[in-house]
Write an enzyme that holds these catalytic residues in place. Sequence first.
Site: not given
Length: 369
Positions: A187, A123
């Site tokens: 980018e 988690r």
Amino acid sequence: MTAATVDVALGARGYEVRVGKGLIARAGAEIAPLLARPRVAIVTDAAVAGLHLPALEAALAGAGIASTALALPPGEATKGWAGLSRTVEWLLEARVERRDIVLALGGGVIGDLAGFAAAILRRGVRYVQLPTTLLAQVDSSVGGKTGINTAQGKNLVGAFHQPALVLADTGVLDTLPARDLRAGYGEVVKYGLLGDAGYFAWLERHGAALLAGDAALRAEAVRRSVAMKAAIVARDETETGERALLNLGHTFAHALEAATGYSDRLLHGEAVAIGCGLALDLSVRLGLCRQDAPARLRAHLDAVGARARLADIPGDLPGATALIALMAQDKKVVDGRLRFVLARGIGAACVADDIPPEAVAAVLEGAPA
Ligand code: GLY
């Protein structure tokens, strides 16, 4: 060379991006303060491992930090369900615990994949980004977007999970193939276009020298791009508004990458540069932007030897209708309507909803505005 530091001001999830030459050789000392115990798991790819893993392992060992590494196959195909399950299972087998840190050593594929694995492992465990491409240093390693590609499209499964630290060692850019460096430059240019005309003008002056190898200019471009991204992410972490501007050129880019099979025919940063030109064309067509902006962008991309237009993509492309259908899976589609990041001029991007598909088709077909 001393590192520059950019703060990503996200309160409890905030972190530093350190930019400079030699950070991998200092990684042990940089990372040690974050560790609950002196061991880390490194996720990388086989190509990057050959170039930089021994230096990282030595740096960690020099600070008394034990490490174990997983080297995945290089390439976009690794960033899928199979690569994710392999990474997560390896991290579990390596007994990475909740308080441990995962290191992502590589370009955007490894950063996105390892970051997502860290987001879902137990988690959520912390991770550190060590980006090794220009594209990853200026964009994907900062801001916590993690995820994988699926058959339906790029980056459609993922999580926002901010890294605990980013170490952008600009020295590693010396080992990048020239094409990857130029692709990443797409980018970099995006930042000037989206929010800082002064930065775009700086790139026009210094882009060629930066790409040719000037270390100080490279470090300055990475720092400046990251500072722009950090400011936007701090204001809009989960892209409810302004962060969408970072996707300038990306709706076109994702369609072009899908149409070319995410292959070597077109690298992501190349697609972004071409996509930025098309976004400016669309802005001109919709009356938002002066006619000379797309030509100025393409003149700069040509001057530095970067791909600038659809014709620079080798082989045939599908027609406008098929490309627009590919855009329909884009995360920026709202209620099935096309949403684009456009520009009122160089340095002034904006989000525009409900763009008529006929205007997009005309741009893709190169019809005069
Ligand atoms: N690459 C776009 C973003 O991080 O929001």
